[in-house]
Design an enzyme around this catalytic site. Structure first.
Site, PDB file in Angstrom:
ATOM      1  N   ASP A  80       0.967  -1.202   0.017  1.00  0.00           N
ATOM      2  CA  ASP A  80      -0.022  -0.150  -0.244  1.00  0.00           C
ATOM      3  C   ASP A  80       0.861   1.329  -0.009  1.00  0.00           C
ATOM      4  OD1 ASP A  80      -0.128   1.072   3.066  1.00  0.00           O
ATOM      5  OD2 ASP A  80      -0.272  -1.032   2.989  1.00  0.00           O
ATOM      6  N   GLU A 168      -6.981   4.444  12.548  1.00  0.00           N
ATOM      7  CA  GLU A 168      -6.054   4.274  13.362  1.00  0.00           C
ATOM      8  C   GLU A 168      -5.729   5.581  14.274  1.00  0.00           C
ATOM      9  OE1 GLU A 168      -1.943   4.598  11.744  1.00  0.00           O
ATOM     10  OE2 GLU A 168      -3.175   4.316   9.648  1.00  0.00           O
TER      11      GLU A 168
END
Length: 281
Positions: A80, A168
């Site tokens: 990613d 997150e």
């Protein structure tokens, strides 16, 4: 030598002489033929032995390969990325065995990754399974975030990977509010794109924050750099993880500097099935 008798006809003498010579020569001929056959067989056997010895010498020594930690579990290699990786040579990335990649598209309610458009197009041209992700900020309006993401990625192709929500940080927001806003983003994107999004987070954060059982319907992407996945947060205990970010400082051909390394749990056929299943019916 046969002595010639005076009273024996010439023709009879020649017949007897021939018979005697045949009797003497035949054993010698038979012995020679037998010896030749034995010698030929011995020679052939020697040639076979030599060839076998040479084959054994030429054959590489077989070594016992170590059994990988995930033996019996098929996984596919992925990465990613965001603008931090700058200019990526996606053809080299694909040549390095990478099968899928996610690129950052947006963050919060206003940020658009400056490298997304280039990465999005180049991933497809390189033949990779491509996906887009959004970095979630709980302090921003979730619908605005979702709409910005939808506008940035455009219409998904049927073989594109489902969108991913990166959760997150709590952004100084209480747990209940964060969860509700994350669910709003997921539901808005799912309705607009017709695809069931993926949720990315780590165990430490999710165990405290993402506890709502409604998250379980979304595939789970875990970030864990301990070398193995020891467990998953409560909402996904039965489902398990689908993607695993196992390294945040890896290296891949075609990318200068460090990059996140990921795995998809399954074979290429499983990945195709996963993509197909993500389509909302």
């Amino acid at each position: 030598m046969l002595a010639k008798l005076d009273d024996m006809p010439e023709w009879l003498y020649r017949v007897l002489k021939a018979i005697l010579l045949i009797g003497l020569v035949t054993p010698v001929v038979l012995w020679a033929m037998q010896y030749k056959g034995v010698a030929a067989n011995a020679a052939a056997a020697s040639v076979r032995d030599i060839k076998q010895d040479l084959a054994r010498i030429a054959s590489p020594v077989k070594t016992v390969e170590p059994v990988p930690a995930n033996a019996g579990v098929d996984t596919l290699k992925g990465i990613d990325v965001s603008h931090y990786q700058q200019n990526i040579d996606w053809s080299k990335v694909a040549g390095a065995g990478v099968v899928f990649a996610y690129a950052k598209a947006t963050g919060g309610s206003s940020f658009v990754d400056p490298a997304f458009s280039r990465n999005w197009q180049s991933m497809r041209e390189a033949g990779l399974y491509r996906g887009a992700y959004h970095f979630f900020l709980a302090g921003d309006d979730p619908k605005v975030q979702a709409e910005q993401f939808i506008k940035t990625i455009g219409k998904l192709r049927r073989k594109d990977l489902p969108p991913m929500l990166d959760v997150e940080t709590d952004d100084d927001t209480d747990i209940e509010t964060l969860q509700e806003r994350a669910l709003v983003w997921l539901q808005t994107v799912e309705k607009s794109t017709g695809r069931t999004p993926v949720v990315y987070t780590d165990n430490g954060f999710a165990d405290k924050v993402l506890t709502d059982p409604r998250f379980a319907r979304y595939p789970f992407w875990i970030a864990d750099y301990a070398g193995s996945v020891s467990g998953v947060p409560n909402p996904w205990e039965k489902r398990g993880w689908q993607f695993w970010q196992y390294e945040d400082s890896g290296s891949v051909a075609g990318i200068t500097g460090e990059v996140d390394l990921d795995k998809f749990q399954g074979t290429l056929a499983d990945l195709r099935a996963f993509v197909e299943k993500s389509h909302v019916k």
